[in-house]
Design a protein around this motif. Structure first.
Motif, PDB file in Angstrom:
ATOM      1  N   LYS A   1      60.881 -39.847 -33.344  1.00 35.99           N
ATOM      2  CA  LYS A   1      61.135 -39.336 -32.001  1.00 35.99           C
ATOM      3  C   LYS A   1      62.395 -38.479 -31.999  1.00 35.99           C
ATOM      4  N   THR A   2      62.487 -37.623 -31.005  1.00 29.63           N
ATOM      5  CA  THR A   2      63.698 -36.823 -30.853  1.00 29.63           C
ATOM      6  C   THR A   2      64.801 -37.719 -30.320  1.00 29.63           C
TER       7      THR A   2
ATOM      8  N   LYS B   1      58.857 -33.865 -28.427  1.00 32.23           N
ATOM      9  CA  LYS B   1      57.702 -33.071 -28.851  1.00 32.23           C
ATOM     10  C   LYS B   1      56.441 -33.566 -28.160  1.00 32.23           C
ATOM     11  N   GLY B   2      55.711 -32.637 -27.538  1.00 34.12           N
ATOM     12  CA  GLY B   2      54.494 -32.988 -26.821  1.00 34.12           C
ATOM     13  C   GLY B   2      54.729 -33.488 -25.414  1.00 34.12           C
ATOM     14  N   GLN B   3      55.970 -33.455 -24.940  1.00 38.62           N
ATOM     15  CA  GLN B   3      56.289 -33.978 -23.609  1.00 38.62           C
ATOM     16  C   GLN B   3      55.536 -33.232 -22.514  1.00 38.62           C
TER      17      GLN B   3
ATOM     18  N   GLU C   1      57.877 -23.884 -23.690  1.00 39.87           N
ATOM     19  CA  GLU C   1      56.688 -24.668 -24.029  1.00 39.87           C
ATOM     20  C   GLU C   1      56.048 -25.284 -22.787  1.00 39.87           C
TER      21      GLU C   1
END
Length: 364
Positions: free
Chosen positions: A147-148, A246-248, A274
């Motif tokens: 995870k970030t 990522k992918g949020q 994004e």
């Protein structure tokens, strides 16, 4: 009587279109699930994922996400597959012999495309994002385990005329290092706070603890300096405002995306491309159903040497090129200066030109 026959043909084409579309989704999704399962099974088992979690948390949410993502491909395959069969069985010639024009024949196709467009947009904008939360959490726990946890150089407007800056934020400790807070009035700096660190208090909204701070208050030529070791304060920001996982963007419904984008723009936060791409892509992908339907019907509405194989080959090439082109332009938007809405809509504009050319040429 003629009106009744045409109405019957409309429903015949609509049933064929939607039925083939659903069949194509079922066939290709089954293959995709098998390949995905073979790729990820070892990691799932190593991380002790349960079968219930794999089936219900992951694949029950993976299937609608994947189906919606490649909906343009399924539309193209469905149109070409059953329209080529109609042409080979001389059914289209029979339709034209009754006086039906090519434009009139397109009507049930466009109705079907509208049903698919509304359905895919509803799924992508409201239903799939909720399932993506569960799917991505499952992947983070049992597949990626990544995870970030940190972000650097954060700058955003937390209130009217109030700018916050954090050099480095670490999510595992909820702590930001080298923090500053500037307050402006009439474009003049009136207060400047610097601190060694700032920690988010998860027990209350917008509550932060500032440590080792110094506040400089400026009033014309006078300056007042205040120092301290600890200060509990309310700052209108929270980690989710700048810690982008990522992918949020896939986990937000379209209204939530729109609200988030507008909020971050007001705060001067630049890293939202994004999110903008995801918002516009949901609309553009739904609109693509009409474009690809026109191309598919125009290509496959008459008999040619090579039949269905040739039509499917051309259709797959065009649909894959559409998806690839959209990915490329989206990358340009993220890494370059192209506006996100333009990057998402460029493939539709180009393929609209192709659709128009084929549509005009098809009756001839």
């Amino acid at each position: 009587m003629r009106r009744k026959i045409l109405k019957h043909l409309d429903w015949y084409i609509i049933r064929k279109f939607l039925g083939t579309y659903i069949f194509a989704i079922g066939l290709i999704i089954s293959i995709a699930v098998v390949f995905d399962f073979n790729e990820k099974m070892d990691r799932f088992m190593t991380n002790e994922a349960t079968w219930r979690g794999i089936i219900f948390d992951y694949y029950f949410n993976f299937i609608p996400y994947f189906a919606n993502l490649f909906s343009p491909l399924f539309v193209f395959i469905a149109v070409i597959f059953f329209t080529t069969k109609l042409a080979e069985n001389s059914e289209i010639i029979a339709m034209f012999s009754t006086g039906m024009s090519f434009k009139r024949m397109m009507r049930p196709y466009m109705i079907s495309a509208a049903v698919i467009a509304v359905f895919t947009y509803g799924l992508g904008a409201y239903i799939i994002p909720k399932g993506s939360v569960t799917r991505l959490e499952f992947e983070d726990q049992y597949y990626r385990k990544k995870k970030t946890n940190s972000v650097r150089n954060i700058q955003l407007e937390v209130d009217n005329g109030v700018i916050a800056y954090i050099e480095r934020y670490e999510n595992y400790s909820k702590t930001g290092h080298r923090f500053s807070l500037d307050k402006f009035e009439d474009k003049k700096l009136v207060s400047h706070l610097t601190a060694r660190s700032i920690t988010y208090d998860t027990t209350a909204l917008h509550k932060w603890t500032i440590k080792d701070y110094m506040i400089r208050e400026l009033n014309d030529l006078e300056e007042t300096i205040t120092k301290g070791s600890r200060l509990d304060t309310i700052i209108k920001m929270e980690p989710s405002d700048f810690l982008i996982i990522k992918g949020q963007q896939e986990t937000m419904s379209s209204p939530e995306l729109n609200e988030y984008i507008n909020k971050q723009r007001r705060r001067g936060f630049a890293n939202i491309k994004e999110f903008e791409i995801e918002y516009h892509k949901r609309i553009a992908m739904s609109f693509a159903s009409f474009i690809l339907t026109i191309i598919g019907v125009s290509l496959s509405s008459r008999k040619v040497k090579g039949g269905m194989g040739l039509h499917l080959g051309i259709g797959l090439a065009l649909s894959f090129s559409y998806i690839m082109f959209q990915t490329i332009t989206s990358t340009f938007a993220v890494n370059g200066n192209m506006p996100p809405w333009l990057a998402v809509w460029i493939p539709n504009l180009i393929y609209s030109g192709i659709a128009f050319y084929l549509y005009v040429k098809a009756p001839k």
